[in-house]
Design a protein around this motif. Structure first.
Motif, short mmCIF file in Angstrom:
data_model
loop_
_atom_site.label_atom_id
_atom_site.label_comp_id
_atom_site.label_asym_id
_atom_site.label_seq_id
_atom_site.Cartn_x
_atom_site.Cartn_y
_atom_site.Cartn_z
N ASP A 34 0.80 -0.80 0.19
CA ASP A 34 0.03 -0.38 -0.07
C ASP A 34 0.67 1.05 0.01
OD1 ASP A 34 -2.89 1.23 0.17
OD2 ASP A 34 -1.82 1.76 2.33
N GLY A 35 0.44 2.22 -1.25
CA GLY A 35 1.60 3.06 -0.49
C GLY A 35 0.85 4.45 0.03
N GLY A 36 0.05 4.43 0.78
CA GLY A 36 -0.47 5.77 1.69
C GLY A 36 -1.70 5.44 1.27
N SER A 37 -2.89 4.75 1.32
CA SER A 37 -3.99 4.94 0.73
C SER A 37 -4.89 5.51 1.65
CB SER A 37 -4.56 3.24 0.19
OG SER A 37 -4.21 2.58 -0.77
N ASP A 38 -5.87 6.37 1.71
CA ASP A 38 -6.88 6.99 2.07
C ASP A 38 -8.46 6.51 2.93
OD1 ASP A 38 -7.44 8.35 0.28
OD2 ASP A 38 -6.73 9.99 0.97
N ASP A 39 -8.49 5.28 1.96
CA ASP A 39 -9.89 4.81 1.59
C ASP A 39 -9.69 2.84 2.66
OD1 ASP A 39 -8.51 3.70 0.15
OD2 ASP A 39 -9.43 3.49 -1.81
N ASN A 40 -8.94 2.86 3.66
CA ASN A 40 -9.14 1.07 3.81
C ASN A 40 -8.70 0.32 3.06
OD1 ASN A 40 -9.80 2.70 6.50
ND2 ASN A 40 -12.01 2.26 5.57
N SER A 41 -8.18 0.39 1.79
CA SER A 41 -7.82 -0.57 1.11
C SER A 41 -6.59 -1.41 1.63
CB SER A 41 -6.81 0.36 -0.18
OG SER A 41 -7.16 0.90 -0.87
N ALA A 42 -6.13 -0.89 2.49
CA ALA A 42 -5.15 -2.43 3.18
C ALA A 42 -6.11 -2.77 4.34
CB ALA A 42 -3.79 -1.90 3.97
N LYS A 43 -6.90 -2.69 4.68
CA LYS A 43 -7.74 -3.16 5.78
C LYS A 43 -8.35 -3.63 5.07
CE LYS A 43 -11.28 -1.87 9.52
NZ LYS A 43 -12.06 -1.50 10.32
N ILE A 44 -9.10 -3.96 3.94
CA ILE A 44 -9.66 -4.59 3.06
C ILE A 44 -9.35 -5.43 3.15
CG2 ILE A 44 -10.97 -4.91 1.04
CD1 ILE A 44 -12.33 -1.54 1.33
N ALA A 45 -7.44 -5.77 2.79
CA ALA A 45 -6.94 -6.22 1.97
C ALA A 45 -5.61 -7.44 2.62
CB ALA A 45 -5.67 -6.09 1.07
N LYS A 46 -6.51 -7.35 3.81
CA LYS A 46 -5.58 -8.02 5.14
C LYS A 46 -5.88 -9.35 5.06
CE LYS A 46 -3.34 -7.65 9.57
NZ LYS A 46 -3.79 -6.29 10.85
N PRO A 47 -7.43 -9.05 5.37
CA PRO A 47 -7.31 -11.09 5.42
C PRO A 47 -7.41 -11.95 3.98
CG PRO A 47 -9.39 -9.48 5.06
CD PRO A 47 -7.99 -9.08 5.12
N LEU A 48 -6.88 -10.65 2.56
CA LEU A 48 -6.63 -12.02 1.37
C LEU A 48 -5.41 -11.21 1.48
CD1 LEU A 48 -10.39 -9.60 -0.16
CD2 LEU A 48 -10.11 -12.35 0.79
N VAL A 49 -4.24 -11.55 1.45
CA VAL A 49 -3.40 -11.88 1.55
C VAL A 49 -1.99 -12.06 2.95
CG1 VAL A 49 -3.24 -9.90 -0.32
CG2 VAL A 49 -3.09 -9.49 1.97
N ASP A 50 -1.16 -12.63 2.23
CA ASP A 50 -0.25 -12.62 3.54
C ASP A 50 0.13 -12.37 4.30
OD1 ASP A 50 -0.61 -15.92 2.63
OD2 ASP A 50 0.44 -15.41 0.49
N GLN A 51 0.19 -10.87 3.28
CA GLN A 51 0.60 -9.57 4.15
C GLN A 51 0.82 -8.31 3.75
OE1 GLN A 51 4.85 -9.90 5.32
NE2 GLN A 51 5.25 -8.53 6.14
N VAL A 52 0.36 -7.57 4.43
CA VAL A 52 0.00 -5.90 4.12
C VAL A 52 0.99 -5.26 3.82
CG1 VAL A 52 -1.38 -3.90 3.65
CG2 VAL A 52 -2.71 -6.15 3.71
N LEU A 53 2.28 -4.67 3.50
CA LEU A 53 2.98 -3.75 2.86
C LEU A 53 3.02 -2.05 3.27
CD1 LEU A 53 5.64 -6.29 1.39
CD2 LEU A 53 5.71 -6.18 3.78
N GLN A 54 3.62 -1.43 3.84
CA GLN A 54 3.34 -0.26 4.08
C GLN A 54 4.73 0.36 2.89
OE1 GLN A 54 0.40 1.79 4.10
NE2 GLN A 54 -0.78 -0.44 5.41
N SER A 55 4.48 1.59 1.51
CA SER A 55 6.10 1.98 1.64
C SER A 55 5.43 3.27 1.27
CB SER A 55 5.47 1.13 0.07
OG SER A 55 6.46 2.54 -0.38
N PHE A 56 6.11 4.26 0.77
CA PHE A 56 6.23 5.03 0.45
C PHE A 56 5.51 5.54 -1.47
CE2 PHE A 56 10.26 6.25 2.69
CZ PHE A 56 9.75 7.50 3.77
N ARG A 57 4.44 6.06 -1.91
CA ARG A 57 3.79 6.44 -2.50
C ARG A 57 4.64 6.31 -3.50
NH1 ARG A 57 -2.07 9.26 -3.60
NH2 ARG A 57 -1.66 8.32 -1.64
#
Length: 227
Positions: free
Chosen positions: A38-61
């Motif tokens: 995730d490149g700094g989303s402000d729309d809950n993209s990371a939260k929605i994706a979390k149970p559907l992937v092995d890992q959510v990583l945060q990065s600079f956009r």
């Protein structure tokens, strides 16, 4: 067990469709590691994706930065860089692994669009033909490569646009790409939103400027100003 393939998906503000896109990848999870960057989303993209992937990583956009971040967290020896709006063919993993077994260090798929209009079939045909002719792949074509090749070219260059073209040029020095004829399906929404002809001319103009040495920071400004 070590995954056979790590699938790296860079996203920014894809909450409206990310769950549907990731659901399509769930049958692959017994063989593949799914990494969403995730490149700094402000729309809950990371939260929605979390149970559907092995890992959510945060990065600079920035797509290059996000994909490099994902590669750093990947466990497999083969990496697939997949855009959130691109769907893989059913046998994609077998095709990639067979290409690597055959000695290819990198490759990509042919592309098609999720719109049946003839103009989009023509655009896809031209994209695939140009890619075969030049050995250059675009991100829409789902680039894959061995970890060794990724490290040899020092990953994606940290530029604001054309990172897919830039890494293709580096990878070509290691060997020719495997141009798989199986088709990924990518979204036509950008073309529909901004006009087909306008988008074609803009992308040609940006690539021409990049070829002649334009600063990618200037190109990305032009892209978002005109698109």
């Amino acid at each position: 067990m070590k995954p056979q393939l790590s699938i790296i998906i860079p996203v920014v503000n894809e909450a409206s469709q990310i769950a549907i896109k990731l659901q399509a990848l769930q049958p692959l999870r017994d063989r593949c590691q799914l990494l969403l960057v995730d490149g700094g989303s402000d729309d809950n993209s990371a939260k929605i994706a979390k149970p559907l992937v092995d890992q959510v990583l945060q990065s600079f956009r920035g797509r290059a930065r996000q994909m490099n971040c994902g590669a750093a967290g990947a466990q497999a020896d083969v990496l697939l860089f997949l855009r959130a709006d691109t769907r893989l063919p059913d046998n994609a993993i077998n095709l990639i692994l067979q290409a690597v077994t055959d000695g290819y260090q990198w490759g990509r798929f042919d592309v098609s669009f999720d719109n049946p209009q003839p103009v989009f079939r023509l655009i896809a045909f031209m994209m695939n033909w140009r890619s075969r002719l030049t050995g250059i792949a675009t991100g829409d074509q789902a680039l894959f490569m061995t970890r060794q090749a990724f490290q040899a070219v020092v990953g994606f260059p940290d530029i604001a646009l054309m990172e897919d073209i830039a890494i293709s040029a580096r990878l070509k020095k290691l060997g020719s790409p495997c141009c798989l004829t199986a088709k990924v399906v990518t979204s036509a929404r950008r073309w529909q939103q901004h006009g087909i002809l306008k988008t074609i001319l803009l992308m040609w103009w940006l690539r021409l400027r990049y070829f002649f040495g334009a600063d990618p920071r200037e190109l990305v400004a032009s892209y978002y100003r005109r698109s």
